[in-house]
Design a protein around this motif. Structure first.
Motif, short mmCIF file in Angstrom:
data_model
loop_
_atom_site.label_atom_id
_atom_site.label_comp_id
_atom_site.label_asym_id
_atom_site.label_seq_id
_atom_site.Cartn_x
_atom_site.Cartn_y
_atom_site.Cartn_z
N ASN A 86 17.14 10.59 4.82
CA ASN A 86 16.39 9.40 4.40
C ASN A 86 16.63 8.23 5.35
O ASN A 86 15.72 7.44 5.63
CB ASN A 86 16.79 9.01 2.97
CG ASN A 86 16.26 9.99 1.94
OD1 ASN A 86 15.20 10.58 2.13
ND2 ASN A 86 17.00 10.20 0.86
N LYS A 87 17.85 8.09 5.87
CA LYS A 87 18.16 7.04 6.84
C LYS A 87 17.33 7.20 8.11
O LYS A 87 16.81 6.25 8.68
CB LYS A 87 19.65 7.06 7.18
CG LYS A 87 20.56 6.56 6.07
CD LYS A 87 20.36 5.08 5.82
CE LYS A 87 21.34 4.56 4.78
NZ LYS A 87 21.09 3.13 4.45
N GLU B 6 13.69 6.30 7.53
CA GLU B 6 13.49 4.86 7.46
C GLU B 6 13.41 4.24 8.85
O GLU B 6 12.60 3.35 9.12
CB GLU B 6 14.65 4.21 6.69
CG GLU B 6 14.64 4.49 5.20
CD GLU B 6 15.89 3.95 4.51
OE1 GLU B 6 16.65 3.20 5.17
OE2 GLU B 6 16.11 4.28 3.33
N THR B 7 14.27 4.74 9.75
CA THR B 7 14.36 4.15 11.09
C THR B 7 13.37 4.76 12.07
O THR B 7 12.78 4.06 12.89
CB THR B 7 15.80 4.33 11.65
OG1 THR B 7 16.74 3.85 10.70
CG2 THR B 7 15.97 3.59 12.97
#
Length: 448
Positions: free
Chosen positions: A74-75, A78-79
């Motif tokens: 998920n990180k 997002e990026t």
């Protein structure tokens, strides 16, 4: 995009995994970076752009949730939402890996992996990305006999390609005649078990007395007609795939027996105390809605969880657009050769009438319609007059209500009950008070 132009980042806290993947990928890619600490992801992504990130699912550190891979996935999304992420997982984490696909992962690798498959998966993923920039990707499944290019069918193919190499249990949903058995076969043929047996069982047709002997086998003398030892379907599928069709129609008692076997991973043949370990990949199918399976008075929830690691929904033919034309031409070739007729040409009016039909019987109905058309055709050009649908689909029951002949009453009753049960033969037979075999004989008798 070509694999040789790709920049790849590998994140794993196992130095052996990092070394193995670096040595494997270095000759094939433009740049390979390895990182032991997932906490460094932010700084790596802020200063670099990667085409693919290969990420471990479990780390000994910062995020103690038991599913660290999902957290870091998920990180990344997002990026760097455009970056493909491949998860590395062990066999015991297959359920978690399947969840990762829903969270945005592109694929996953099961340890121990096969080097060539890793390279091929990366190459295909990057090539598909290039295609997506210009036109839609139409993935296919090797070995499958399912014909069609509709987006709905390609979505099924895409899922099959992801889950087939795993041992995850699959539940295939869909109406009668949509090709659930073909998808089950395609999963097997694209799995690591493809050289081992594929065994299909229509469990909905098994009586309570036959259920255990058919699935688990028996020893000589176990019951009156047991004149010799016989292996059950579980044992026959050893090392391969067991496909249980019409799973939604088995009784609660049969469900409990099946659940015990799936939990313990062994069977005991009737008339024996011998415990036989089983190693099978399980695929089940049903024409029931998932809401009907959720009714605990009819189906055990704990069994649903066992058989439904991943569910695949086969789309009805009416939702598959131009696939109707493609399938019709395929069946036309098949039956032209079978009956030594043709070659046929299709009048536009023929195709228009064909595509306007709802096909409640799905692909199976289309197949029979085309076969009937070929048999009855008098000319090489097929027109709309050559195309006819059975009374079951044309709903002739109401038109014949004044005809009180016994055969007509029986025919109309069968039509109404089948329509009421949305084509479910097992339910219809039960409501009519006859066996499935007897109902099939009547359907054949009345050409339904």
């Amino acid at each position: 995009m070509q694999l040789k132009d790709a920049k790849i980042l590998v994140i794993d806290d196992d130095i052996d995994v990092l070394t193995a993947l670096r040595l494997l990928l270095k000759p094939f890619v433009a740049e390979i970076t390895v990182e032991k600490k997932p906490g460094n992801l932010s700084s790596l992504l802020s200063g670099n752009k990667y085409d693919v990130i290969i990420l471990d699912m479990n780390f000994n550190g910062l995020v103690n949730t038991g599913n660290e891979g999902i957290f870091w996935l998920n990180k990344i999304k997002e990026t760097a939402p455009e970056t493909d992420v491949i998860l590395i997982t062990a066999y015991g984490d297959i359920d978690l890996a399947i969840r990762s696909l829903k969270e945005g992962a592109s694929d996953f690798i099961v340890k121990p992996w096969q080097n060539q498959k890793v390279i091929e998966s990366l190459r295909e993923m990057l090539q598909n990305r290039k295609k997506q920039g210009s036109k839609s990707v139409k993935p296919s499944v090797a070995g499958t006999k399912i014909i069609g290019e509709s987006e709905e069918l390609q979505q099924v193919f895409s899922k099959v390609k992801k889950v087939a190499p795993t041992d995850a249990n699959i539940l295939i949903l869909g109406e009668n005649g949509t090709g659930k058995d073909l998808i089950a076969k395609a999963i097997h043929e694209n799995s690591n078990r493809q050289t081992m047996p594929f065994v299909k069982v229509d469990v909905g047709a098994l009586t309570s007395s036959l259920f255990e002997s058919e699935l688990f086998g028996y020893k000589k003398g176990a019951f009156t007609d047991a004149r010799e030892d016989r292996k059950g379907r579980f044992e026959a599928a050893q090392g391969g795939t067991l496909f249980l069709d019409e799973i939604g129609n088995i009784s609660l008692r049969q469900q409990a027996r099946l659940l015990t076997v799936l939990q313990n991973r062994h069977i005991t043949p009737l008339g024996s105390n011998e415990v036989i370990p089983i190693d099978i990949r399980l695929i089940c199918a049903t024409n029931l809605d998932i809401s009907e399976l959720s009714d605990e008075s009819k189906f055990r929830k704990d069994l649903i969880y066992r058989i439904n690691t991943v569910d695949l929904m086969m789309p009805p033919l009416r939702d598959r657009g131009t696939d109707v034309t493609q399938l019709a031409k395929h069946f036309l070739d098949v039956y032209s050769e079978k009956y030594s007729k043709g070659p046929f040409k299709l009048d536009p009016a023929f195709l228009k009438k064909l595509k306007s039909h709802a096909f409640p019987g799905n692909v199976r109905e289309l197949q029979f319609v085309i076969e009937r058309t070929v048999i009855m055709a008098d000319a090489m050009l097929l027109t709309e007059k050559d195309l006819s649908f059975s009374a079951l689909e044309n709903n002739h029951g109401s038109a014949e209500i004044d005809d009180m002949r016994l055969e007509t009453v029986e025919k109309n009753t069968i039509l109404k009950v089948i329509d009421k049960n949305k084509g479910n033969i097992s339910k219809s037979a039960k409501e009519l008070g006859i066996t499935r075999a007897a109902l099939y004989r009547r359907l054949e008798k009345y050409d339904l």
